[in-house]
Design an enzyme around this catalytic site. Sequence first.
Site, PDB file in Angstrom:
ATOM      1  N   CYS A  50       5.081  -4.941  -7.880  1.00 31.37           N
ATOM      2  CA  CYS A  50       3.821  -5.394  -7.287  1.00 31.37           C
ATOM      3  C   CYS A  50       3.373  -6.733  -7.874  1.00 31.37           C
ATOM      4  O   CYS A  50       3.998  -7.750  -7.635  1.00 31.37           O
ATOM      5  CB  CYS A  50       2.767  -4.304  -7.473  1.00 31.37           C
ATOM      6  N   ARG A  96      -5.148  -5.804   3.218  1.00 30.05           N
ATOM      7  CA  ARG A  96      -4.201  -5.263   2.250  1.00 30.05           C
ATOM      8  C   ARG A  96      -3.188  -4.376   2.949  1.00 30.05           C
ATOM      9  O   ARG A  96      -3.484  -3.764   3.980  1.00 30.05           O
ATOM     10  CB  ARG A  96      -4.925  -4.430   1.200  1.00 30.05           C
ATOM     11  N   HIS A 124       5.084   1.416  -5.573  1.00 26.86           N
ATOM     12  CA  HIS A 124       4.585   2.271  -6.642  1.00 26.86           C
ATOM     13  C   HIS A 124       5.065   3.696  -6.366  1.00 26.86           C
ATOM     14  O   HIS A 124       5.786   3.949  -5.418  1.00 26.86           O
ATOM     15  CB  HIS A 124       3.057   2.254  -6.680  1.00 26.86           C
TER      16      HIS A 124
END
Lengths: 443, 280
Positions: B101, B135, B198
């Site tokens: 990330c 996002r 993640h």
Amino acid sequence: MHRQRATIQRSAPGQSRTPVTVTLDAATGRDQLARLVARTARRSIRISGRGQGSTLPGRLAERVSPGVLARAAKGLDPLVLVSGTNGKTTTTALLSAALRAAGHRVVTNATGSNLRSGLTSALVCHRGPADCAVLEVDEATMPRVVGDLRPNLLVLLNLSRDQLDRYHEVRSVGAAWRTAATRLGSHARVVAVDHDPLVCYAAQGAPEAVMVGVSGAHLGRDHAGCPACGDLLGSNRGRAACPGCQWQPGPRQVEAFRQGSLVRLRGLGEQVHLSLPVASPGYAANATAAWAAAVTLGVDATAAARAIAGVKVVEARYAEVGWRGRTVRLLLAKNPAGWDEVLAAVAGSERPAVVSLEAGIPDGRDTSWFWDVDIRALRNRPVVVASGSRARDVALRLGVAGVNYEVEPRLDRALALAGGKGGALDLLADYTSFQAARRLVGG
Amino acid sequence: MPPGKPGTAPIRIGIVFPQLLGTYGDRGNAEVLAWRLNARGYPAEVVDLLAPDPIAPGLDAYILGGGEDLLQASAVKLLLGPEGRGLRAALAGGAPALAVCGSLQLLGRAYLDGAGRKVPGLQLLDLETTASGTRCVGEMVARMADGTLLTGFENHGGRTRLGAGLQPLGTVLRGHGNNGEDHTEGVRQGNLIATYLHGPILARNPALADMIAVTILRRRGIDAPLPLPPIDDDPGEALHNERLEAAGFGQRRSGRLRLHARPAPSGRDRAAATEPHAGS
């Protein structure tokens, strides 16, 4: 249709109270209709067994009469908002108890519906006389309702990572808190727990703030960055300090000294002793904030302490519930800081345990945070059953940490698997799992 | 089971600046990697490389996680300075590393932070990240070149474009990946893997974890087979399969993953929640 009359007592510390009678729904016919619709909706929801009716009624009321929240809040004095990542529901209950002990009639959202619609529901559905409000508010929602609710007092507990798929950054929530604090009316105050730098920084924006904390406790997470400049925080005599911009959390006005469940509170010119139902630094911090808030609002310090100590269980948190011949302790743990708190409270226990993650929308759907929990603390449990729809995530985490585990996604079977009849076990659950457990075992 | 060479020091897996780059639970990658090595008889341990201490160059692998904007900027400052010299040298020397990330972004040429400022990166990867209004949040599934499926959770505002010579880690089957447009996910350059996933990614993808483990072992001169021998009742495999099934993808067979006939759900899996947590 009812015309609800309420007695409003305006009070300020040091002044005598002057009772004033106003009609809560004096504003407009629309507001009256909104109240009727909301109350009818709540009654239907409760009768039909579909829940508490704590969010939909508020949404309907707002639809019927836009802006009803602000008007419903008028005249409630004091109006207190309690916000933070963890401990909102507990602190709201403790402060409500303290205000009731002082003769206030309190409106509150005790079941924890803490978004705008939940606040509206609480205010428009409340029946009976009320002179003040203690409302827990979701940490991202709080800055957006401060303008409407115009609180006299803001209680800020803590800020750490939670539901990152929704909130993304703790720091941006902290920044919104600070903006909200700077926009408080000049009469308003903040009571803030000073363990999280972001909370301190937000409180420092308020016209007046009472900083509280637990002596020697290491509470919270995500403390690395300076709240003002983002540099790596250092420390100065055990407290945070920024080597870059010189930021500091500032002096503590109320301090708790804890030995197990016994707590001594000192500050605001008072000193009290109380015994709490949960022996943990986090619970002590919540109780300290509630006490400081009550004393700030003019409640007698001893009476406030007695009322706070008298609250034994809040919304089933830490409750011991009998279920099919077993005792289940219900532990809500929904983020790394919340887990720290719960693990501290049950340290030393050797009960079998169930850990359940549902990772629904209220929990955050990304379970990565679970890897930041120091789950090795469960190694002394004879068995830990991984449960919930994310049982496989829990199982791997337990396995990697060297905890003896089993896997059973269904909660009832997991509880039965973990502990035999006559025994006691712990359930550690995220928010969705916790609510499911309450429906299953009661409490 | 091939034992680790007697007398050799345990494998050390470093977590780079966990206070600054530890927002999204990515330390789990190091824990899982160490556990999978230990489970095969190769002693391994996790080392927290705390900021602002200089990073030691001699570790067997480096794990870098996602951080918040300002903390990420602090991390970049340190990584570009003397504190980061050890890491830069280790990566230049081919040390296995996994960057997730925000760390994917900071290893590149530059990225835009939340305030729209262009922040120069470590220049180790030929990629650049721009900001975007929305996002990318949700479950992601990607396929690696060898067919292995990757499962994870993405949560990023940045849009990353790879330079022409760079190979992505995988092709996006569900979710957004690097930029939501060219179906690339992450990047792989030698022993350096960077990704938006993640979960943590190595918790959910044991095959990828084992691949990195084998790289580590071989750099130690240990002749480890790929794939490594299976772990009994491997909870990592169980999680991998469960997550893929939940996303509508198939089962894992003999180290390879196959798609069911079912088509991949189309890209969108945004957090449904503009009105979040409705309470009880």
